[in-house]
Design an enzyme around this catalytic site. Structure first.
Site: not given
Ligand code: NAD
Ligand code: UDX
Length: 464
Positions: A92, A164, A167, A278
């Site tokens: 979440v 890790f 997106e 993040c």
């Molecule tokens: P997100 O907001 O896209 O998804 C989280 C989901 O959890 C939402 O859809 C929400 O409705 C659901 N949720 C919240 N509480 C709930 C509950 N009690 N029961 C059921 N569902 C519930 O978030 P995300 O981007 O997937 O990130 C999730 C976690 O992973 C965060 O801690 C984030 O820091 C971490 N993370 C994110 C990324 C990324 O690139 N987005 C990468 C690595 C780690």
């Molecule tokens: C990041 C971490 O890379 C990933 O490992 C972690 O799990 C989640 O957070 P994300 O935020 O999805 O991933 O994308 P990332 O490719 O890291 O880019 C983050 C931001 O930095 C973007 O806005 C990107 O445009 C910017 N960026 C990245 C730069 O401006 N310059 C770079 O050289 C690289």
């Protein structure tokens, strides 16, 4: 030893959705159910039309198509899925707190705690709980305390398995991760639980890429990895301004230093500032944790990464205003891109939001084109800042579905996201249809500066 047959993942977001899709694809014998309280999101995950998945990630549609309704299920029935599972991932959101102690810095763990309490209430059989969300170091302690006080005799093991993936490359990152990190208690039960999760990843990840550690190292490594990555971007962005005033070229500097194998070439692209859900959140969290242990110098060191990033966004907006003769009131400014990076529809903390906000304060008319972000999302991003009324945001920032429409009659174009398609536009036509002098502000360093200048544009590129 555990033989995991049934997995539940709480949270069907950017991490839970793609991660579980790949785990299910690679482990056809394990039933994987991804649950969420957001009904619209679950409906979108179940949509027969794969273009309607709630998250845009290259390649994700194919993985979902293969596994969905075979051993991958999306559901809002949270209790049932938890009850049936041997292993429960918590994925979440853990946003920055917007209230109370630690407001604006600490991670808000209320969703995590709610999950832990729900698991404690529902579970009738022993389970392994996996922290997939990014969490402050020592959160497992709190989860353990909630789970172990249920009084119903159910046993839990808690693992930390931070994600890790980045997106835009999520599927690729999940298919071939640099490493999978699994932290757990260093007891017999803890090590057994670690092994159960290792076995799941080992169906496709080479063993040498699966690292196991104690719980706290795993939790802290995730925050640290993001802090190091963001620090590289802030470091090169800090240098970009120095390049601009000295005649050095930030791309040349990045190549020159990146050739040093100790530094390496990745993550040295100067930009209008990093965004995404993040980096900022996790660094603020790290700063907060350091402060809470009284480590003020450590906190200040990492906070500087954020200070630099905020400055870079402000500097870009200021450059536009200053170049347009210090007045942009009533001028049309085209934005190419709104997402925080290419190949995603995610806009969380995107630099575009903050640059737009600053230009709107100067009464510019902004017209945005982004291949994957819709008008509703852009308005909600701006409204969230609360700088002006929703009506004003709606009136002065509009969204179009065609780049030429965005650029036509504009005084300036600002590139906010590095979408590949921007490079291949008919820039001659764009020039002819713009106000003169025609300005381009490339916040991502993706356009061919010389070619644009030959056409007649006045071009500013970050770091040049
Ligand atoms: P997100 O907001 O896209 O998804 C989280 C989901 O959890 C939402 O859809 C929400 O409705 C659901 N949720 C919240 N509480 C709930 C509950 N009690 N029961 C059921 N569902 C519930 O978030 P995300 O981007 O997937 O990130 C999730 C976690 O992973 C965060 O801690 C984030 O820091 C971490 N993370 C994110 C990324 C990324 O690139 N987005 C990468 C690595 C780690
Ligand atoms: C990041 C971490 O890379 C990933 O490992 C972690 O799990 C989640 O957070 P994300 O935020 O999805 O991933 O994308 P990332 O490719 O890291 O880019 C983050 C931001 O930095 C973007 O806005 C990107 O445009 C910017 N960026 C990245 C730069 O401006 N310059 C770079 O050289 C690289």
């Amino acid at each position: 030893m555990h033989n995991i047959k049934n997995i539940c993942c709480i949270g069907a977001g950017y991490v839970g959705g793609p991660t579980m899709a790949v785990i299910a694809q690679k482990n056809p014998d394990i039933k994987v159910t991804v649950v969420d309280i957001n009904e619209a999101r679950i409906a979108a995950w179940n949509d027969a039309d794969l273009d309607k998945l709630p998250i845009y990630e290259p390649g994700l549609d194919k993985v979902v198509a293969e596994a969905r309704n075979r051993n991958l299920f999306f559901s809002t029935a949270v209790d049932e899925a938890i009850e049936a599972a041997d292993m429960v991932f918590i994925s979440v959101n853990t946003p920055t707190k917007t209230y109370g102690k630690g407001k604006g810095m600490a991670a808000d763990l209320k969703y995590i705690e709610l999950c832990a309490r729900q698991i404690a209430r529902v579970a009738k059989t022993d389970k392994i709980i996996v922290e997939k969300s990014t969490l402050p170091v020592r959160t497992a302690q709190a989860i353990k305390s909630i789970l172990h006080n249920t009084g119903n005799g159910v046993k839990f093991q808690i693992l930390s398995n931070p994600e890790f993936l980045a997106e835009g490359t999520a599927v690729q990152d999940l298919m071939a991760p640099d490493r999978v990190l699994i932290g757990g208690e260093q007891t017999e039960d803890g090590l057994n639980a670690i092994q159960a999760l290792v076995d799941i990843y080992a169906t496709w990840v080479p063993n040498e890429n699966i690292l196991t550690t104690n719980l706290w190292s795993s939790e802290l490594s995730k925050l640290t990895a993001n802090a190091f990555l963001a620090q590289r971007v802030s470091s090169i962005n800090a240098l970009s301004e120095l390049c601009e005033v000295t005649g050095a070229d930030v791309n040349e500097v990045a190549i020159a230093i990146g050739k040093d194998s100790r530094i390496g070439p990745k993550f040295l692209k100067a930009s209008v500032g990093f965004g995404g859900s993040c980096f900022q959140k996790d660094i603020l969290n790290l700063v907060y944790i350091a402060k809470s242990y009284g480590l003020n110098e450590v906190a200040d060191y990492w906070e500087q990464v954020i200070i630099m990033n905020d400055y870079q966004k402000r500097r870009f907006a200021a450059k536009i205003i200053q170049t347009l003769y210090n007045t942009i009131s009533g001028k049309k400014i085209a934005f190419l891109g709104w997402a925080f990076k290419k190949d995603t529809n995610d806009t969380r903390e995107s630099a575009a939001i903050y640059v737009a906000d600053q230009l709107l304060e100067e009464q510019a008319n902004i017209v945005v084109y982004d291949p994957k972000v819709n008008a509703h999302q852009m308005q909600s991003d701006l409204n969230y800042l609360n700088t002006r009324s929703e009506e004003d945001n709606n009136q002065y920032l509009t969204t179009v579905s065609n780049p030429h429409q965005a650029c036509k009659d504009s005084h300036a174009i600002a590139v906010l996201t590095e979408w590949d398609e921007f490079k291949t536009y008919d820039w001659q036509r764009i020039y002819e249809e713009m106000q003169k002098p025609a300005f381009v502000f490339d916040g991502r360093g993706i356009l061919d500066k010389e070619k644009l200048e030959t056409i007649g544009f006045q071009v500013y590129v970050i770091g040049k």
